[in-house]
Design a protein around this motif. Sequence first.
Motif, PDB file in Angstrom:
ATOM      1  N   ALA A 211     -50.089 121.852  87.964  1.00 29.89           N
ATOM      2  CA  ALA A 211     -50.921 121.501  86.850  1.00 29.89           C
ATOM      3  C   ALA A 211     -51.597 122.384  86.215  1.00 29.89           C
ATOM      4  O   ALA A 211     -52.258 123.340  86.545  1.00 29.89           O
ATOM      5  CB  ALA A 211     -52.202 120.323  87.358  1.00 29.89           C
ATOM      6  N   TYR A 212     -51.978 122.288  84.887  1.00 30.68           N
ATOM      7  CA  TYR A 212     -52.554 123.531  84.121  1.00 30.68           C
ATOM      8  C   TYR A 212     -54.060 123.402  83.961  1.00 30.68           C
ATOM      9  O   TYR A 212     -54.918 124.051  83.481  1.00 30.68           O
ATOM     10  CB  TYR A 212     -51.963 123.386  82.801  1.00 30.68           C
ATOM     11  CG  TYR A 212     -50.663 124.142  82.817  1.00 30.68           C
ATOM     12  CD1 TYR A 212     -50.247 125.400  83.154  1.00 30.68           C
ATOM     13  CD2 TYR A 212     -49.606 123.313  82.083  1.00 30.68           C
ATOM     14  CE1 TYR A 212     -49.178 125.949  83.161  1.00 30.68           C
ATOM     15  CE2 TYR A 212     -48.166 123.981  81.836  1.00 30.68           C
ATOM     16  CZ  TYR A 212     -48.112 125.121  82.559  1.00 30.68           C
ATOM     17  OH  TYR A 212     -46.915 125.755  82.692  1.00 30.68           O
ATOM     18  N   ALA A 213     -54.509 121.993  84.433  1.00 27.36           N
ATOM     19  CA  ALA A 213     -55.935 121.868  84.542  1.00 27.36           C
ATOM     20  C   ALA A 213     -56.332 120.789  85.816  1.00 27.36           C
ATOM     21  O   ALA A 213     -55.235 120.318  86.539  1.00 27.36           O
ATOM     22  CB  ALA A 213     -56.347 120.842  83.397  1.00 27.36           C
ATOM     23  N   THR A 214     -57.412 120.871  86.322  1.00 27.47           N
ATOM     24  CA  THR A 214     -57.955 120.463  87.497  1.00 27.47           C
ATOM     25  C   THR A 214     -58.391 118.826  87.222  1.00 27.47           C
ATOM     26  O   THR A 214     -58.878 118.621  86.049  1.00 27.47           O
ATOM     27  CB  THR A 214     -58.899 121.118  88.445  1.00 27.47           C
ATOM     28  OG1 THR A 214     -59.979 121.288  87.587  1.00 27.47           O
ATOM     29  CG2 THR A 214     -58.193 122.735  88.662  1.00 27.47           C
ATOM     30  N   LEU A 215     -58.534 118.321  88.334  1.00 28.33           N
ATOM     31  CA  LEU A 215     -59.030 116.916  88.421  1.00 28.33           C
ATOM     32  C   LEU A 215     -60.548 117.108  87.833  1.00 28.33           C
ATOM     33  O   LEU A 215     -61.362 116.291  87.105  1.00 28.33           O
ATOM     34  CB  LEU A 215     -58.875 116.228  89.589  1.00 28.33           C
ATOM     35  CG  LEU A 215     -59.777 114.723  89.636  1.00 28.33           C
ATOM     36  CD1 LEU A 215     -59.029 113.682  88.529  1.00 28.33           C
ATOM     37  CD2 LEU A 215     -59.346 114.136  90.986  1.00 28.33           C
ATOM     38  N   ASP A 216     -61.373 118.305  88.451  1.00 19.34           N
ATOM     39  CA  ASP A 216     -62.797 118.467  88.227  1.00 19.34           C
ATOM     40  C   ASP A 216     -62.732 118.772  86.595  1.00 19.34           C
ATOM     41  O   ASP A 216     -64.064 118.333  86.072  1.00 19.34           O
ATOM     42  CB  ASP A 216     -63.156 119.601  88.917  1.00 19.34           C
ATOM     43  CG  ASP A 216     -63.469 119.028  90.424  1.00 19.34           C
ATOM     44  OD1 ASP A 216     -63.737 118.102  90.688  1.00 19.34           O
ATOM     45  OD2 ASP A 216     -63.562 120.007  91.300  1.00 19.34           O
TER      46      ASP A 216
ATOM     47  N   ALA B 110     -51.625 111.928  85.843  1.00 17.19           N
ATOM     48  CA  ALA B 110     -51.782 112.002  84.379  1.00 17.19           C
ATOM     49  C   ALA B 110     -51.742 113.681  83.966  1.00 17.19           C
ATOM     50  O   ALA B 110     -50.912 113.986  83.288  1.00 17.19           O
ATOM     51  CB  ALA B 110     -53.011 111.469  83.841  1.00 17.19           C
ATOM     52  N   LEU B 111     -52.642 114.387  84.800  1.00 15.04           N
ATOM     53  CA  LEU B 111     -52.697 115.940  84.956  1.00 15.04           C
ATOM     54  C   LEU B 111     -51.246 116.399  85.237  1.00 15.04           C
ATOM     55  O   LEU B 111     -50.723 117.288  84.403  1.00 15.04           O
ATOM     56  CB  LEU B 111     -53.676 116.234  85.920  1.00 15.04           C
ATOM     57  CG  LEU B 111     -55.171 116.207  85.402  1.00 15.04           C
ATOM     58  CD1 LEU B 111     -56.258 116.444  86.455  1.00 15.04           C
ATOM     59  CD2 LEU B 111     -55.576 117.091  84.127  1.00 15.04           C
ATOM     60  N   GLU B 112     -50.548 115.922  85.962  1.00 14.87           N
ATOM     61  CA  GLU B 112     -49.060 116.486  86.427  1.00 14.87           C
ATOM     62  C   GLU B 112     -48.206 116.169  85.358  1.00 14.87           C
ATOM     63  O   GLU B 112     -47.493 116.942  84.983  1.00 14.87           O
ATOM     64  CB  GLU B 112     -48.920 115.863  87.811  1.00 14.87           C
ATOM     65  CG  GLU B 112     -49.569 116.335  88.917  1.00 14.87           C
ATOM     66  CD  GLU B 112     -49.125 115.552  90.327  1.00 14.87           C
ATOM     67  OE1 GLU B 112     -48.413 114.817  90.103  1.00 14.87           O
ATOM     68  OE2 GLU B 112     -49.548 116.001  91.345  1.00 14.87           O
TER      69      GLU B 112
END
Length: 155
Positions: free
Chosen positions: A2-7, A28-30
Motif C-alpha cells: 500500500a502506498y499510504a497507511t490507514l493512519d 480500499a488502500l490496497e
Amino acid sequence: MAYATLDDLKGRLDWTLDPDEERIATSALEDASDLAAHYGRNWPEESAPRMVRTLVLKACKRYMANPEGYTQSRAGDETLAWSDAAGENAGTVYFTREEQELLAGLAGRNPGLHSVGVSAWQSVRRPVAVGLVPVDTPGSAADPFPMYSDEVGPW
C-alpha cells in the motif's frame, strides 16, 4: 503493498472509523495502490513519488465518503441516483481520467507523437558533409561547394 497507511487516511476523514470501516478502508488502500501501480508503474513503497500517495489517499477518501457512489439522494421520496460519469466505477475505488494521466506521467509514460530514427540491420553510417556539394574540376582538387546556409542542417 500500500502506498499510504490507514493512519494517513484517518487524518483526511471527517469522522472516526469504527472497526468495520477500518477493515473496508484497509481494503480500499490496497485496491487504490494496485490501481496506482497499474496506471503508473510498480514503484517500491519506500521510493514512490509523494503524488502517488496523495492520489491513493484522494481515491480512498472519495470512496469512504460515498461508498455507494451516489450523486443524488432524497429522503422524502427515497430517490437515489448514480452518475454516468463514474460509470462502472460507481461504488468502487477508482481514479479519474486526470488522475490516471497524472500517474502515467509520473511513471514516465507520456502519450504523444515521438520521432524514432530507423536504420537497416547492421548498416553502417558514413559521415557526410551536410550541405556541401562536390566540385569536379579537371586537373585540380577543389574544395566542396557550400550548397546550404550552414553545415549543421540543410535548411
